[in-house]
Scaffold this active site. Sequence first.
Site, mmCIF file in Angstrom:
data_model
loop_
_atom_site.group_PDB
_atom_site.id
_atom_site.type_symbol
_atom_site.label_atom_id
_atom_site.label_comp_id
_atom_site.label_asym_id
_atom_site.label_seq_id
_atom_site.Cartn_x
_atom_site.Cartn_y
_atom_site.Cartn_z
ATOM 1 N N CYS A 114 0.797 -1.234 0.000
ATOM 2 C CA CYS A 114 0.000 0.000 0.000
ATOM 3 C C CYS A 114 0.827 1.280 0.000
ATOM 4 O O CYS A 114 0.306 2.347 -0.277
ATOM 5 C CB CYS A 114 -0.954 -0.019 1.188
ATOM 6 S SG CYS A 114 -2.018 -1.488 1.208
ATOM 7 N N HIS A 261 -3.689 6.508 1.237
ATOM 8 C CA HIS A 261 -4.032 5.159 0.796
ATOM 9 C C HIS A 261 -5.467 4.848 1.214
ATOM 10 O O HIS A 261 -5.843 5.025 2.377
ATOM 11 C CB HIS A 261 -3.066 4.154 1.418
ATOM 12 C CG HIS A 261 -3.550 2.745 1.368
ATOM 13 N ND1 HIS A 261 -3.922 2.135 0.198
ATOM 14 C CD2 HIS A 261 -3.761 1.833 2.361
ATOM 15 C CE1 HIS A 261 -4.335 0.904 0.467
ATOM 16 N NE2 HIS A 261 -4.248 0.695 1.768
ATOM 17 N N ASN A 291 -10.242 -1.521 -1.625
ATOM 18 C CA ASN A 291 -8.821 -1.319 -1.346
ATOM 19 C C ASN A 291 -8.028 -2.061 -2.418
ATOM 20 O O ASN A 291 -7.930 -3.284 -2.399
ATOM 21 C CB ASN A 291 -8.498 -1.848 0.052
ATOM 22 C CG ASN A 291 -7.030 -1.678 0.423
ATOM 23 O OD1 ASN A 291 -6.167 -1.534 -0.429
ATOM 24 N ND2 ASN A 291 -6.748 -1.721 1.716
#
Length: 336
Positions: A114, A261, A291
Amino acid sequence: MKAFIKAISYYLPTNVLSNEVIEKDFPEWSIEKISEKIGIKNRYIAADDETSGDMAVKAATKLFEEHNIDKADIDFIILCTQSPDYFLPTTACIVQDRLGLSNSVGAFDMNLGCSGYVYGLGLAKGLVVSGQAKNILLLTSETYSKFIHPKDKSNKTIFGDAAAATLITANDGFAEILNFEYGTDGKGAENLIVKNGGLRNFKKQSTETIDEYDNYHSDDNLYMNGSEIFLFTLSAVPKLITNTLLKNHMEKDSIDLFILHQANKFMLDNLKKKAKIEDEKFYIHLEDCGNTVSSTIPIALYHAKKENRLKIENNILLAGFGVGYSWGGSVLKILK
């Protein structure tokens, strides 16, 4: 010498995992609960025979077509992925061939999650500033869905597959890439991990377990200790924001938009509160993709630009964080 982001495009697979499907598989995990806590309605899941390399090629092709980019100008490829097509060769080399790029192009994979997009921007800027490359294709591509146990409702609810393509140049772009802050704490490695598959546990027998929330796991699958990841994030990210501002000789008030993120709504809401960021300066885009690991920030940037949230002279703070533990931040100056 300076470095700029010239263009961004992204690709989502065709298979959709909606909240309605998740509710059918896990009746205790209602549509309302998912939407309220996680903030995600749909995730896009790679086909069984679709790899990160495949998706990276599709994202890069969209970049060339959507922004009228001559692929002959590309002189370096950075591919960020933790789900490569093979242990070896490097997936970036395969992508170079499939895109029909010059044999004089440099190419390598970068194994980060990430935080990967921010690290990729930093590496790309380093190549530009040092005179090693002028037009860098930064690709982020993940198929985390292939690591997730079919009965792991927590991770299935959060993660989606995607690839993004960003062109970083020496000469022109809509945003100048400013200075970077990085961080690492490998003590957190066990809290977000796929234990089998690498050479540490190569072909090791795996035993299936069920956690306290009725999520199924094995060492062949993605394991995430959600509470530990949450605590790490609340501790590291506000400091990352502060240190990124220091590296750029800026005050918090000089930032016009924060793009972090896109982990999940619960985490982002808590980060916004902990870092004391105003709602209007905090950008969220994850409802219709989930995500997507290293692709969340470029996808969010793409949509923020499309929605005219990136205005000339704006300062945009980027912050990536997660598996490793690893974190990185930078600031973009919007030029046009």
